[in-house]
Design a protein around this motif. Structure first.
Motif: not given
Length: 91
Positions: A57-85
């Motif tokens: 959930h924290r990964c998606h919260e941060r991803g939405r913040w990036y969307l609101e501040n100009g990035v085109r898209a985000y992904e939360c990828r499972p890799a042992g930890v949740w990676e925010l791209w």
């Protein structure tokens, strides 16, 4: 004017990475050392943060913040930890 906006966005993202490095490092400490991030989906994708396995959930919260501040898209990828791209350039 578009170039100025991109430069400001890049500077803001860089300052967030530096400011959030302590929290990101703490989250990464709980991850196994053998965890490797997956290759980026294409040009313009950047790995910006890791979150503990139970905190998707924290990964998606941060991803939405990036969307609101100009990035085109985000992904939360499972890799042992949740990676925010985030995608900062057109694909």
């Amino acid at each position: 004017m578009h170039i100025t906006k991109r430069v400001l966005l890049a500077a803001a993202a860089a300052s967030l990475l530096v400011a959030g490095h302590g929290a990101t490092a703490a989250a990464s400490e709980s991850a196994p050392a053998s965890v490797q991030s997956t290759p980026a989906a294409g040009p313009g994708w950047h790995h910006v943060a890791d979150f503990p396995p139970a905190e998707e959930h924290r990964c998606h919260e941060r991803g939405r913040w990036y969307l609101e501040n100009g990035v085109r898209a985000y992904e939360c990828r499972p890799a042992g930890v949740w990676e925010l791209w985030v995608l900062t350039e057109p694909s």
